[in-house]
Every structure is written in C-alpha cells, then in structure tokens.
Scaffold this motif. Structure first.
Motif, short mmCIF file in Angstrom:
data_model
loop_
_atom_site.label_atom_id
_atom_site.label_comp_id
_atom_site.label_asym_id
_atom_site.label_seq_id
_atom_site.Cartn_x
_atom_site.Cartn_y
_atom_site.Cartn_z
N PHE A 1 -16.10 6.45 -4.88
CA PHE A 1 -15.85 7.31 -6.04
C PHE A 1 -14.36 7.58 -6.17
N LYS A 2 -13.71 7.86 -5.04
CA LYS A 2 -12.28 8.17 -5.05
C LYS A 2 -11.49 7.00 -5.63
N GLU B 1 -24.70 7.67 3.88
CA GLU B 1 -23.84 7.20 4.98
C GLU B 1 -23.96 5.70 5.17
N VAL C 1 -20.04 11.97 -12.49
CA VAL C 1 -19.97 13.29 -11.88
C VAL C 1 -21.16 14.10 -12.37
N LYS D 1 -5.73 -1.96 1.65
CA LYS D 1 -6.19 -3.34 1.60
C LYS D 1 -7.62 -3.39 2.15
N PRO D 2 -8.53 -3.97 1.41
CA PRO D 2 -9.90 -4.03 1.93
C PRO D 2 -10.00 -4.97 3.13
N PRO E 1 -11.37 7.05 10.89
CA PRO E 1 -12.19 7.35 9.73
C PRO E 1 -12.49 6.10 8.89
N GLU F 1 -20.78 14.66 -0.77
CA GLU F 1 -19.55 14.21 -1.41
C GLU F 1 -19.44 14.80 -2.81
N THR F 2 -18.33 15.48 -3.04
CA THR F 2 -18.11 16.08 -4.36
C THR F 2 -16.79 15.59 -4.93
N ASP F 3 -16.65 15.80 -6.22
CA ASP F 3 -15.44 15.41 -6.94
C ASP F 3 -14.46 16.58 -6.85
N LYS G 1 -22.62 16.01 8.16
CA LYS G 1 -21.77 15.51 7.09
C LYS G 1 -21.97 16.34 5.81
N PRO H 1 -4.96 -10.20 2.67
CA PRO H 1 -4.16 -9.84 3.85
C PRO H 1 -4.50 -8.45 4.36
N LYS I 1 -20.76 22.92 -8.59
CA LYS I 1 -20.28 21.79 -7.78
C LYS I 1 -20.31 20.52 -8.60
N ARG I 2 -19.33 19.69 -8.39
CA ARG I 2 -19.29 18.39 -9.08
C ARG I 2 -19.66 17.31 -8.08
N ARG I 3 -20.93 16.99 -8.02
CA ARG I 3 -21.39 16.00 -7.06
C ARG I 3 -21.17 14.59 -7.61
N VAL I 4 -20.92 13.65 -6.72
CA VAL I 4 -20.67 12.29 -7.19
C VAL I 4 -21.97 11.49 -7.06
N LYS J 1 -12.03 6.95 -9.35
CA LYS J 1 -11.30 8.05 -9.99
C LYS J 1 -9.80 7.72 -10.03
N GLU K 1 0.83 -1.20 0.00
CA GLU K 1 0.00 0.00 0.00
C GLU K 1 0.87 1.25 0.00
N PRO L 1 -14.13 -7.29 -0.95
CA PRO L 1 -14.99 -6.31 -1.61
C PRO L 1 -15.88 -6.91 -2.69
N PRO M 1 -22.44 -2.99 -2.17
CA PRO M 1 -21.96 -4.05 -3.06
C PRO M 1 -22.54 -3.89 -4.46
#
Lengths: 319, 464
Positions: A130-131, A250, A216, A109-110, A260, B110-112, B107, B246, A223-226, A134, A97, A114, A270
């Motif tokens: 989203f991250k 959430e 997006v 590592k999940p 976090p 969520e944005t890009d 909260k 792992p 604003k660029r909302r996901v 991307k 990582e 996943p 899923p």
C-alpha cells in the motif's frame, strides 16, 4: 492537458478548457446546491502523459452522485510502464534508492522480480505494498502537478459498478464474467495485460479480477484501513465482485527473508496492484457541498492530495 | 504444513535424520503431555510438560536476513529464546534486537497513516524472549567466538558468506547446532572447510541446517518428488534462470575504510559474496543439484561479464552469467542469471525429461507431457519450515545434516563463476581442489585498507 490544479480551478470558472465549461454556470447557482450534472456535463476523459516520456495514463470521468463529488479514475490498473519510471528513477533522476530528487523516497530495489515473470509492459503492477502505491501517487502528483491518490472503498465500488446494482458491473449473470474479468476461471494463474476485456459503462477496465487494487476503507472509528478491492486473477467467481475486499495478511510477505520486511514489496502478493483517482477540481459550489460528505468519504480535498509530501514547487505554483 | 503421516517426499540425499515438521513436533509434545515431567536434552533439567525447555539462540550477523532467520527460530517453538547477538557494526545489533522483539508482539492492523502519526506511537518494550543484556552483545570481527562462549545452544550464521567457513568450523567445534545461510563459502578452500565441518557435525550429532530455502518449500518438494518418481521419465536437461534487477548499494561515506565500504556493499565484492552467481543465483543451481539427487556435474563452461554496473559501490563482480553444466550420461544443466535493471525478469526452473517437462517458478509448479500434473496443495513459509525442522530435530535428539549437499551446491556456483571468469572449461575436481582463496583468513580480518581483485577478463584471468 491540465497543468497545475490551481490554474485548473481558475480556468474552470471562465473558460471551456477540456470540455469543462459546463462547470462555469454552477457558480451562478445556489451555493449549497448538490451537484448532479448529466453525463454530458462531465469533464472529459484525458491522457496524463508522464513528463519526458511516452508513457501515459488515461483518466475517465466518474460523475458525482448523492452529494459526493465526482472524480477521474484511471481506466486501467496502473501498469509497469508507469511504475518503472518511479521505481527505477528513470524519469530523469539518478538511478539510486533514497534519492532526494523531488523530495521523494523511492521504493527499495526489489530482491525478487516483483513482476514474477508474469509479464511487464502493459501488465498491471503487482507485489506492491500500500505504501508503495501511495508513494506512486505522490510522485505522480508532483511530476504532473495534478493531485492523484488511491480511491476509498466507497469511491472504488461506485466507479467500478458504474450504476450496476448487481454483484458485478454488468449485473448478476456469472456467465458474463469472462467477458469482463480475468479470474480463476480464465486467467491460468497469472495476470494479463490491461484493457483486454470489456470495460464497464463508465469505461473502467479490469475492475473485477486481474490485479487487486489498493483502496482506503474509512471506518466508523475514523481509522483508514488499507484493503484490496475487486478481487484478483486468483479469485473465484464470487471473489471478484464489486463488494470483494481483501485485508492484508502476514502471509502476503511470507517469503520475504529479511526482517524488517520490505515496506515496498510484498513477496507473496503477486496480485496487489493499484488504480488511481484524481478528484474533479473544487468549485465553490462543490466546496460547500463537501461540508456534507458521504458516510465513507476520505475527507481529503484534491488540494491536500496534490501537496502531501511534495516538494515546494507545486505549492508555489498553486498559491 | 505437510502431512505428518506421510514421509517427506524428497528427503535430501545427504540428510542424516530430522525431517520433522512443526506439526509432528506438536504431536510429539501432545503425546508427552500425558507425562507430567520431561527431561530436557539440555543438561538434564526438569520442566513442566506445558513448558518447553529453553533453547538459547545466538545470531552471528545481525542484518536483515540474519534477523529474519532469528525471527523464524523464535517462531519455531515457544521455548526458543534470543541469548546473544554478534556483528561488526554495533547499531545493527540494537536494531536487530528491537525488530525481533517488535515482531514477537501481536501485529497491528495496517492503516493509511501519515509518518507523523506513526512517530507519535510509544515504543514497545523488549519482549521477554528477546532480553539480551549488553554483556551478550558482541561487536567486532572476533564477536562470533565470544558468542560461541556465551552459553548458546544454537547458532545462526548470517554474515556475508566469505566469513562462513570459519564461523561454521568454530561453531561445530564448540558443539553448537547451526543454521547456516547460503552460500556456505566463496571459494574452493572454503567449500573444503565446510565439508570438514559437516563431517564433524555428523560425528558430534549436531544439527546443521542450510539456508537453501527452496528445499523446504512444499510445492518445490512435491514437484521434485514427482520427477524422482519418474513422471517425466529420464531427465535429459535442466534450464534454470535468475534474471532480476540489481541489489541495494551504499555510497562511500567519509571515514569509512576500504574494509567497511566493502562490508556495507558486500554483495558486490567477490571475496565477500562470491559474485551474484554464488550469492543469489546459487538458489537456481541448488535446484539443479537437488533434482540430480547427488549426481555431481563433471564440468562447466560458461560466459559472463559486467556491462551495466557502474560506480565504486558496484564492486568487482559480474552482472550476467550463462553456463552449461555437463552431468554424467549426457544430462546438461543450463543456467542464466542477470542483475540488470529494466530487463525481462525470470526466476524459474525447467526440467526436461524423456516423457515430459516439469516447470517451477515462484507461483507455478506443473508437469506437461505424457503424464500431466499440477501442484494444487497449500504452500508454506519455507523460511519458517527450515527452523521448524531444525528445532524439532534438536528437541527430538535426531540431528539433521544438510552439510554435504549444501557445500556441493555452493561449489557448483563457484565452479560456474570460475568458468565464466577464466573462459575455461572447469571440472568439478579442479574446483573442489582449487587453491584460489578469495577470502583472507581470520588473522587478516581488521578495519583498514583492502585492495580488491580487478574485474576478471575471460581468456586472461587464471585459475589457481
């Protein structure tokens, strides 16, 4: 096979690589002309093979329309076959990582599997934030030196609809949905391998249902909302339409025991996957046309996408 | 959230009381609202009916899971406040406090955004319910003792599990209610200590809630209840899996002692985690124990090994196990777990009965056979449920106690590890009475060099 984006543009002006010669005459047209080539004039579909592997992603051309430039879209939702190379660094980088190879942060590592045990090879990626999606595009862009990114909602709807004015890519008859989509009515509460249903008129598979696809949404406020487009295997008939759109909640990370919570994995989504876009190379004509973008264009050029966050080599190649 | 009018379908065998849901508690509060003032169970202070008397929590172990548990405690009701924090690493304490505070503020969408745009945002102030002065931030191996003396009401234990038996004993001795993360110990002596603490908690009428989260998951509870109510007939066999990749590792940095290096890779060292079987796959064994409803395994035989772990930070644990538990009346419990990348993942449970089969994984809960059933209710946040029930039990003065079964589930995993490590068939009694102490006691908790056990070889490794 396309190489660097810079070379692509050069080649497009004077050669017939990949059936893209039809773009060459455009240079002789009036500079601000709106580009609306016929389907025959489109760049060809191609296979993006991940370097050093036998994994490939097939990209199909989506024609320009209404002043908005055309692009390639992956015909399928991205599958674990490609994502694993990125997540686990089995593309030649060390398996750790936070590795500095390619100057990319890789997902953590999940903690939970996943893929949820739904299936792996040939199955769409799920549980992706989203991250994460991307970052996959950035990684792929640097690997292939082609500029990939996630679609905007407008781009997604246009490509998924393939000219349909109905609720779905095939029109408005819900009886046909099972031919095109995995959804609540036939999915048995799990994802299914991609490309098992009918594609739309432009060769795009599984846009309705199966995994949802990160996009997006460019708001009027800039604003660029996901959002997730296309609905998922959990969706009912009216939840897997061209206009289907889900905003992250959430509870999509409810079972993530850490604070976090993971930036990369959504423990309770899923169904969150992705499909990738690559803009057609920018010609001078198109560049001018871009000055009048559509109401929901991301405003990002292919060049920006290709170089965002990437290491130095792609930039050196292009400039 | 379950229906408060219905009895919880699966009251765990050893639980003494509780079983309150948040909604039940809200209803209780609503009933109390008719009365202008209520008496707090905490020192007889008088509060307005719309204002919950505060419950002060202390977190021991400020990593991601501990911080997560504290967040759930803070969300259990509006009267819960963060009072004290303890960890061996000071930066973790600060990060934990900030993350908890940030989590209590509304909260954002969520944005890009690019990372630069995110960095430009101003930091949020510390939330009023997360105000912890430096005098109540305790650093070091003895930090838990200072925290226990700082005036907390409830303690959340979330350090690496090797420490847990001592932390739990100290907390119960100090008269604190406890949320105790799983597993509860890494060796037999630790389990015996946990059983003692559970007994003492009962005597002192303290709530003791375990981090075996699936026991608080609505869909799992409903499925197990169906089995207990006979839908699959007599149970014949159980098969549970925890096959995954792992976990994260940290390379050794200059200046780290052995002890620090091991703590920063605690999942990978036997004395701290008990092996991945005891640390992670114990969830699957807990579900096996849950459905057996207090009937304990007589013995276990198993295989295991270490084939894909490489490098110092991968510690001394195995990466795969296959175990067979033998319960009375011929019931068998099979378990397979693996932490190896790029392999088939599976985290599911299968219960095979005389008249049907029940299957559960993260997303599916169904029974096939003579009498079919599928869970179609709304599921819940199991981590939140743990704390909703814990704090409701405290408010109601009806202590709940997960102590015995949580210790037994931990022991089930430890005996599986013993069987795989040694190659022997291990009985429940042998495991329970084992003198093998992987984790040294508090008098030896210090920074410095610390040798680890060699990777055990079945047939050569001895049981003690």
């Amino acid at each position: 096979m396309p190489t660097s984006l810079g070379r692509w543009s050069v080649l497009l002006c004077g050669s017939s690589l990949l059936g893209a010669a039809s773009f060459a005459p455009l240079a002789g047209q009036e500079p601000a002309a709106v580009v609306t080539p016929s389907a025959a004039a489109l760049p060809a579909a191609y296979l993006e093979t991940l370097p050093g592997t036998r994994v490939s992603i097939r990209m199909v051309p989506i024609p320009p329309a209404d002043g908005k430039p055309g692009f390639w879209l992956s015909e399928c939702e991205i599958t674990w076959d490609a994502y694993d190379l990125f997540i686990f660094g089995i593309d030649g980088a060390r398996d750790r990582e936070g590795d500095a190879v390619d100057a990319y942060t890789r997902p953590s590592k999940p903690y939970i599997p996943p893929d949820r045990g739904f299936g792996h090879e040939g199955y769409p990626v799920i549980s992706s934030s989203f991250k994460n999606a991307k970052q996959f595009c950035r990684w792929l862009s640097a690997k292939t030196r082609n500029g990939y990114r996630l679609p905007t909602v407008a781009e997604w709807r246009y490509a998924a609809g393939a000219g349909s004015t109905g609720k779905w890519c095939f029109g408005d008859d819900p009886a046909q949905l099972g031919d095109y989509a995995w959804f609540d009515g036939n999915a048995d509460w799990t994802t299914h391998p991609v490309r098992k249903k009918k594609p739309n008129a432009w060769g795009v598979y599984d846009a309705h249902g199966n995994a949802g696809e990160w996009c997006v949404e460019v708001g009027k406020d800039g604003k660029r909302r996901v959002v997730l487009c296309g609905g998922t295997f959990e969706g009912q008939t009216d939840e897997v339409t061209l206009s289907a759109l889900e905003r992250p909640e959430e509870r999509w990370q409810m079972s993530d025991p850490q604070i976090p919570k993971s930036k990369w994995w959504l423990s309770d989504a899923p169904f969150a996957g992705l499909r990738i876009l690559r803009p057609f190379p920018v010609t001078e004509v198109e560049t001018d046309a871009k000055k009048k973008p559509g109401p929901d264009s991301s405003g990002k050029t292919s060049e920006q996408s290709a170089t965002v966050g990437s290491g130095s080599s792609p930039q050196k190649e292009e400039r | 959230m379950s229906n408060p009018d219905e009895k919880q379908p699966n009251e765990p065998l050893f639980r003494d009381g509780g079983g309150f849901t948040r909604r039940q508690f809200v209803q209780t509060s609503a009933a109390m609202a008719a009365v202008p003032l209520i008496i707090s169970p905490f020192g007889g202070q008088v509060f307005g009916a719309d204002e919950l008397p505060p419950i002060k929590i202390g977190l021991v172990g400020c990593g991601g899971r501990g911080t997560g548990a504290a967040m759930q405690a803070l969300h259990a009701d509006d009267g819960v406040v963060l009072h004290a924090l303890a960890d061996v690493f000071a930066p973790k304490i600060e990060r934990s406090q900030k993350n908890l505070s940030d989590g209590l503020w509304p909260k954002e969408e969520e944005t890009d955004e690019d990372e630069d745009e995110k960095k430009e945002k101003p930091e949020k102030p510390i939330h009023p319910r997360c105000q912890v002065p430096d005098s109540r931030k305790f650093v070091g191996f003895d930090a838990y003792q200072k925290l226990l003396a700082s005036g907390v009401d409830v303690v959340l234990l979330a350090t690496p599990p090797g420490f847990r038996p001592w932390h739990l004993a100290a907390a119960i001795n100090a008269g604190k209610h406890v949320f105790c993360e799983k597993p509860m110990a890494t060796d037999g002596p630790g389990v015996r200590s946990v059983l003692e603490s559970a007994k003492l908690a009962r005597e002192k009428k303290l709530s003791l809630v375990s981090g075996f989260c699936w026991r608080y998951h609505t869909a799992k509870r409903a499925t197990i209840a169906e089995i207990e109510n006979g839908r699959i007939g007599d149970l014949r066999a159980i098969y549970t899996t925890y096959n995954t990749g792992p976990l994260h590792r940290n390379d050794r940095k200059e200046g780290w002692s052995d002890c620090e290096f091991q703590l920063r890779n605690w999942q990978h060292f036997d004395h701290l985690s008990g092996d991945h079987l005891v640390e992670q796959a114990v969830h699957s064994l807990d579900k096996m124990m849950w459905v057996m409803n207090g009937v304990l395994p007589e013995k276990v035989t198993g295989v295991g090994g270490r084939i894909a772990r490489e490098g110092e930070s991968s510690g001394n644990i195995y990466d795969h196990f296959g175990l067979t538990y033998e319960f009375p009346n011929g019931v068998r419990g099979f378990h397979m777990s693996r932490q190896i990348p790029n392999c088939a993942n599976d985290n599911s449970d299968l219960f095979i009965g005389a008249r049907g089969t029940a299957y559960m994984d993260w997303d599916h809960h169904k029974i096939t056979g003579e009498s079919e059933w599928t869970f179609d209710g709304k599921s819940n946040d199991m981590y939140q449920q743990e704390h909703d029930e814990l704090f409701a039990s405290i408010r109601a003065g009806k202590p709940m106690n997960d102590g015995d079964w949580m210790a037994y589930s931990t022991l089930a995993a430890i005996m599986g590890r013993m069987a795989a490590y040694t190659g022997r068939t291990v009985t429940w009694q042998e495991a329970l009475e084992s003198e093998e102490a992987l984790m040294p006691g508090p008098d030896q908790w210090q920074w410095g060099s610390l040798a680890t056990n060699p990777v055990p070889v079945p047939g050569k490794a001895k049981m003690s």
